[in-house]
Write an enzyme that holds these catalytic residues in place. Structure first.
Site, PDB file in Angstrom:
ATOM      1  N   GLN A   1      -6.188  -0.965   0.637  1.00 45.22           N
ATOM      2  CA  GLN A   1      -6.043   0.423   0.178  1.00 45.22           C
ATOM      3  C   GLN A   1      -4.799   0.625  -0.699  1.00 45.22           C
ATOM      4  OE1 GLN A   1      -6.822  -0.485   3.324  1.00 45.22           O
ATOM      5  NE2 GLN A   1      -7.996   1.079   4.392  1.00 45.22           N
TER       6      GLN A   1
ATOM      7  N   ARG B   1     -12.010   8.026   2.907  1.00 48.11           N
ATOM      8  CA  ARG B   1     -11.166   7.595   4.017  1.00 48.11           C
ATOM      9  C   ARG B   1      -9.799   8.244   3.844  1.00 48.11           C
ATOM     10  NH1 ARG B   1      -7.877   6.298   0.781  1.00 48.11           N
ATOM     11  NH2 ARG B   1      -6.630   5.575   2.496  1.00 48.11           N
ATOM     12  N   GLY B   2      -8.943   8.000   4.856  1.00 45.23           N
ATOM     13  CA  GLY B   2      -7.636   8.662   4.849  1.00 45.23           C
ATOM     14  C   GLY B   2      -7.709   9.886   5.745  1.00 45.23           C
ATOM     15  N   ALA B   3      -6.692  10.050   6.614  1.00 51.04           N
ATOM     16  CA  ALA B   3      -6.773  11.025   7.704  1.00 51.04           C
ATOM     17  C   ALA B   3      -7.166  12.442   7.268  1.00 51.04           C
ATOM     18  CB  ALA B   3      -5.438  11.053   8.435  1.00 51.04           C
TER      19      ALA B   3
ATOM     20  N   ARG C   1     -15.065   7.956  13.103  1.00 49.71           N
ATOM     21  CA  ARG C   1     -13.810   7.178  13.078  1.00 49.71           C
ATOM     22  C   ARG C   1     -12.948   7.651  14.253  1.00 49.71           C
ATOM     23  NH1 ARG C   1     -11.703   5.370   7.932  1.00 49.71           N
ATOM     24  NH2 ARG C   1     -10.555   3.934   9.266  1.00 49.71           N
TER      25      ARG C   1
ATOM     26  N   ASN D   1      -0.572   4.216  12.262  1.00 54.17           N
ATOM     27  CA  ASN D   1      -0.864   4.175  10.820  1.00 54.17           C
ATOM     28  C   ASN D   1      -1.526   2.830  10.545  1.00 54.17           C
ATOM     29  OD1 ASN D   1      -0.672   5.472   8.189  1.00 54.17           O
ATOM     30  ND2 ASN D   1       0.757   3.851   7.656  1.00 54.17           N
ATOM     31  N   LYS D   2      -1.880   2.616   9.303  1.00 54.82           N
ATOM     32  CA  LYS D   2      -2.632   1.413   8.927  1.00 54.82           C
ATOM     33  C   LYS D   2      -1.992   0.136   9.475  1.00 54.82           C
ATOM     34  CE  LYS D   2      -5.777   1.340   7.221  1.00 54.82           C
ATOM     35  NZ  LYS D   2      -7.029   1.303   7.995  1.00 54.82           N
TER      36      LYS D   2
ATOM     37  N   ASP E   1      -1.966   8.405  10.836  1.00 49.47           N
ATOM     38  CA  ASP E   1      -3.319   8.795  11.232  1.00 49.47           C
ATOM     39  C   ASP E   1      -3.306   9.585  12.536  1.00 49.47           C
ATOM     40  OD1 ASP E   1      -5.357   7.240   9.301  1.00 49.47           O
ATOM     41  OD2 ASP E   1      -3.501   6.131   9.579  1.00 49.47           O
TER      42      ASP E   1
HETATM   43  O1  MRU Z   1      -8.719   3.298   7.319  1.00 47.37           O
HETATM   44  P1  MRU Z   1      -8.255   4.352   6.370  1.00 47.37           P
HETATM   45  O2  MRU Z   1      -8.213   3.926   4.938  1.00 47.37           O
HETATM   46  O3  MRU Z   1      -8.944   5.670   6.583  1.00 47.37           O
HETATM   47  O4  MRU Z   1      -6.760   4.495   6.842  1.00 47.37           O
HETATM   48  C1  MRU Z   1      -6.027   5.627   6.718  1.00 47.37           C
HETATM   49  C2  MRU Z   1      -4.955   5.383   5.789  1.00 47.37           C
HETATM   50  O5  MRU Z   1      -5.208   5.380   4.618  1.00 47.37           O
HETATM   51  C3  MRU Z   1      -3.591   5.115   6.239  1.00 47.37           C
HETATM   52  O6  MRU Z   1      -3.398   4.691   7.503  1.00 47.37           O
HETATM   53  C4  MRU Z   1      -2.646   6.162   5.722  1.00 47.37           C
HETATM   54  O7  MRU Z   1      -1.381   5.626   5.679  1.00 47.37           O
HETATM   55  C5  MRU Z   1      -2.649   7.454   6.462  1.00 47.37           C
HETATM   56  S1  MRU Z   1      -3.900   8.500   5.913  1.00 47.37           S
HETATM   57  C6  MRU Z   1      -3.086   9.937   5.401  1.00 47.37           C
END
Ligand code: MRU
Length: 333
Positions: A183, A51-53, A85, A234-235, A224
């Site tokens: 996370q 996960r993570g962009a 996603r 973002n999250k 994201d």
């Molecule tokens: O749902 P995820 O874990 O894929 O979410 C993404 C993230 O980890 C965050 O939003 C993060 O701050 C940006 S990803 C570079």
């Protein structure tokens, strides 16, 4: 970045396999997982094994390359990977690049490798751009995980912190736990521990307390998707941290490579927000063990992201420097 003295990325390709760090096992176990075909790779993105962009983007690019190698139906493989996603625009950028660049499997693999390498190069430039913000003694608050697990290597939000620490600056990090999937508590704290950077994990609702006491000097979060006007997805929980930061006079930065900027998306209102399974709220899962924390029969809402309006953002740390949110179109057109 190093794990037990050995350099790793969050994802890479080995022959026809995509190899990833099996993130749900962290922080207690570090193990790799081999994804044998583009379907397994899509499944790993959807179920958040990775996960993570940026890591989602690079993994999707490798998955597309696998589809070429398998001689699969490329339109269907593209759709399968794209719909894993919805919020992180890096996913679409990466898939479009592989499709546009490649007619042969070798070209697809080469483009996917280029995409992964570019994430690393951009993250290092984000680190250098944000470095001057980190003074010796800085106490930085971050939310979720925008570290190297989330962006192939180095990361975005913690990248300037990693660089400052390696250059000998004393830096301390407040790590929001980031419910419901935690996370921050699992991944960001694990990364910071690997680097030997002092930090404390705090409950999500403790950030205002520390800000009000004057114990937070600046906030840096990842992204994201950043809309053309600077509104940033973002999250979930990022928005309220930005509001608290403004209330307390604390600078609030977003760090992201340009692949996270979506100039086709005029404002944050147009960013699709992923709604995830309510069980992520009902249950706490640690190393595969699930414990229900809510009464059975109750309902939960679980938006995975929120949008921070541009006027709460002091600057966006990119590979081209720190940009005012309103200047994105001019700089990245
Ligand atoms: O749902 P995820 O874990 O894929 O979410 C993404 C993230 O980890 C965050 O939003 C993060 O701050 C940006 S990803 C570079």
């Amino acid at each position: 970045m190093k794990v037990q003295g050995k350099e790793y990325r969050a994802v890479w390709m080995d022959g026809r396999d995509v190899v990833v760090i099996n993130q749900p096992l962290l922080p207690h176990r570090f193990a790799l997982l081999r994804l044998k075909n583009h379907r397994q790779t899509a499944h790993a993105i959807r179920t958040m094994i990775i996960r993570g962009a940026g890591t989602i983007g690079a993994t999707a690019a490798y998955g597309m390359a696998q589809a070429y190698l398998e001689n699969a139906n490329l339109d269907r493989a593209y759709a399968l990977l794209l719909h894993t996603r919805p919020t992180a625009v890096d996913l679409k950028h990466a898939l479009d690049r592989v499709r546009a660049a490649a007619r042969t499997p070798a070209e697809a693999v080469a483009e996917a490798e280029r995409i992964a390498d570019e994430y690393v190069a951009r993250a290092q430039r984000v680190a250098r751009a944000g470095f001057p913000l980190i003074k010796s003694g800085s106490r930085v608050l971050t939310h979720c995980n925008a570290g190297w697990l989330a962006l192939v290597d180095w990361g975005s939000a913690p990248a300037p912190i990693y660089l400052a620490h390696r250059k000998g600056r004393q830096v301390f990090v407040w790590v929001d736990e980031t419910r419901p999937r935690c996370q921050g508590a699992t991944f960001t704290s694990w990364e910071l521990k690997q680097e030997g950077i002092p930090h404390k994990i705090i409950a999500d609702n403790a950030a205002g307390y520390y800000m009000h006491r004057g114990e937070v000097d600046l906030c840096i979060v990842g992204a994201d998707r950043i809309a053309a006007n600077g509104d940033t997805a973002n999250k979930i929980g990022t928005y309220e941290k930005a509001v608290l930061a403004k209330e307390n006079g604390i600078p609030f930065y977003v760090a992201a490579p340009s692949s996270t900027i979506d100039l086709q998306c005029p404002t944050g209102d147009h960013i699709p927000i992923e709604e995830r399974d309510e069980d992520e709220v009902h249950y706490v899962t640690i190393s595969g063990r699930r414990l229900r924390v809510t009464p059975t029969g109750t309902q939960a809402g679980n938006p995975a992201f929120d949008v921070t309006p541009a006027h709460y953002i002091t600057g966006i740390i990119t590979e081209r420097g720190i940009i005012a949110p309103g200047q994105l179109r001019r700089v990245f057109r």
